[in-house]
Design an enzyme around this catalytic site. Structure first.
Site, PDB file in Angstrom:
ATOM      1  N   SER A 100       0.921  -1.218   0.045  1.00  0.00           N
ATOM      2  CA  SER A 100       0.108   0.132   0.013  1.00  0.00           C
ATOM      3  C   SER A 100       0.892   1.189  -0.121  1.00  0.00           C
ATOM      4  O   SER A 100       1.580   1.321  -1.066  1.00  0.00           O
ATOM      5  CB  SER A 100      -0.922  -0.002   1.265  1.00  0.00           C
ATOM      6  OG  SER A 100      -2.046   0.760   1.112  1.00  0.00           O
ATOM      7  N   ASP A 141      -9.633  -5.439  -3.783  1.00  0.00           N
ATOM      8  CA  ASP A 141      -9.301  -4.501  -2.803  1.00  0.00           C
ATOM      9  C   ASP A 141     -10.347  -3.519  -2.568  1.00  0.00           C
ATOM     10  O   ASP A 141     -10.838  -3.001  -3.768  1.00  0.00           O
ATOM     11  CB  ASP A 141      -8.046  -4.049  -3.391  1.00  0.00           C
ATOM     12  CG  ASP A 141      -7.320  -3.337  -2.674  1.00  0.00           C
ATOM     13  OD1 ASP A 141      -7.811  -2.391  -1.725  1.00  0.00           O
ATOM     14  OD2 ASP A 141      -5.876  -3.487  -2.408  1.00  0.00           O
ATOM     15  N   HIS A 178      -7.474  -5.869   0.595  1.00  0.00           N
ATOM     16  CA  HIS A 178      -6.351  -4.879   0.684  1.00  0.00           C
ATOM     17  C   HIS A 178      -5.506  -5.644   2.264  1.00  0.00           C
ATOM     18  O   HIS A 178      -4.693  -5.113   2.563  1.00  0.00           O
ATOM     19  CB  HIS A 178      -6.710  -3.751   1.218  1.00  0.00           C
ATOM     20  CG  HIS A 178      -5.379  -2.633   0.955  1.00  0.00           C
ATOM     21  ND1 HIS A 178      -4.912  -2.386  -0.300  1.00  0.00           N
ATOM     22  CD2 HIS A 178      -4.986  -1.904   1.810  1.00  0.00           C
ATOM     23  CE1 HIS A 178      -3.706  -1.360  -0.093  1.00  0.00           C
ATOM     24  NE2 HIS A 178      -4.039  -1.072   1.081  1.00  0.00           N
TER      25      HIS A 178
END
Lengths: 276, 276
Positions: free
Chosen positions: B146, B222, B254
């Site tokens: 991320s 996600d 995610h």
């Protein structure tokens, strides 16, 4: 039953679910990993019982178990370690009350009302799981860490035929002779030590043993060795002539870094037993 | 440097250390996994940069990375994601301030005093690590999740020759066009968007590319796809004719269940690049 979350994981699904437990008188949360195979047919299941202060979440996020369960096509169940909630008795100590159910049915107040973890893990939750998910009731194995190792060994020996195999990471191996055991059994079961023996793996080993495959891992640098008393279980296994393996692992402590280092071998061990 | 903890793990040691960072003006904590080989000789090192809200601890406990690093004889570094402490500027939002350093050198108040994560990760912490541990300075690779995927890709492309390989899990791929980026760059770097391009992986890819091995994994389910903008990076990679792999993984979200599902492949990928 309520779905809290479902995450794709190693080709399968790591789910978290909540249900109303009649046995415990509160809502309970558990984790369940289903490998990809469970989309097509029921799969064998490995129970993972956690230790003091843990919830359903610790092993689910820190043990690295799903990789190996996926490789072997096994489901993993991660129950909580006690009843929970505002209406449930508790204690300020980390090793009594919520987070510290010790996998027994309490008979003493204020614990008797909710603290029936033995019945929850051996009866109610299995029924919930078998009714709700693609699991094979006749192919089950069990493992656990610390207090959960105590629970796994006690259940495996008390319920012959239920589990094909049992393993444990640093189990509380002789609670009737340890402050991790005497305190809790006094609170939950009362002062009569005769009621305690059914929950002491070393005593159960001497009396019953286990008909199935058995594996114990213990870290030689575990900070809680005096409380765990692995020597009592090792002695009992040898005295019983119990087939199985007891490994003292140099350098390892009580943490999930220890558990994760050997979880792959434990899951392979259970997969082999479940394939027999 | 202070040792916070050292746990045996997959035959090596998972350590956590604290040191005074001159660059950031505060104490910083990092995790370092050293495989067994590091007892005998320096080993190659893989950096893992974490995402929003994370500390050094999340990936260290939840990614399941040590098993694979041990198998390949790699060290793993888990830095924190921002400066920390009472004297360090912060914001109530989870995506600004502490836990959200975005791997840039802030130039605007109140952030400029402490928020110099670019220099910390690319200069100060490497010097601390190389001086204190058995690591090979000329064999380094980098990955991240991320916000950390953004950091890993930015550093790999901005510092040619430093890293043999780069990979990312669900990186913030195009922050100059996302609310995960525009907000933070405005705060840390100011309103002049010309200063932002040096920290946008999609723009860096178009301009510089990466001379080395590259792997991107992105979950198709996600929950933050609109903020991550993987399509910008995939487009840039193809437009640049960048050698490398971009994988869209069906069903994955995610979470660290996604990261842990593929960390083994990423570590094998980096080990292969580092062996060249």
């Amino acid at each position: 039953m309520e779905t809290i979350s479902e995450n794709a994981c190693f080709g399968g699904v790591q789910g978290v679910y909540r249900h109303a437990s009649a046995v415990l008188g509160c809502d309970m949360t558990f984790g369940l990993f289903l490998p990809a195979e469970a989309r097509r047919h029921p799969v064998p299941v490995l129970w993972y019982l956690s230790g003091l202060t843990c919830t359903h979440e610790n092993a689910m996020t820190k043990a690295g178990a799903q990789a190996h369960a996926a490789a072997h096509g096994l489901a993993l169940v991660f129950p909580d370690t006690s009843p929970r909630g505002d209406g449930v008795a508790d204690d300020d100590a980390f090793d009594l009350g919520q987070g510290a159910g010790f996998y027994v049915n309490a008979t003493r107040d204020p614990w008797a009302k909710n603290y029936r973890m033995w019945d929850y893990i051996t009866d109610e939750l299995p029924r919930v799981l078998m009714a709700g998910f693609a699991l094979e009731e006749d192919r089950q194995a069990i493992t656990g860490h610390s207090m959960g190792g105590h629970g796994a060994l006690s259940m495996a020996m008390q319920l012959p035929g239920r589990f094909a195999s049992v393993s444990a990471f640093a189990p509380i191996a002789n609670p009737t002779a340890s402050d991790w055991g005497r305190k809790q059994f006094t609170a939950y079961l009362g002062a009569d030590e005769g009621t305690w023996a059914a929950h002491d793996s070393s005593l159960l080993m001497l009396e019953h043993g286990f008909r199935g495959d058995l594996l114990i891992d213990q870290g030689a640098s575990d900070q809680f060795l005096d409380l765990l008393r692995p020597e009592a279980l090792a002695h009992a296994m040898a005295a019983r002539r119990q087939s199985g393996t007891f490994r003292m692992q140099a350098g390892y402590d009580h943490s999930y870094f220890f558990v994760s280092s050997f979880i792959g071998e434990h899951i392979a061990f259970h997969a082999k037993a479940l394939a027999k």
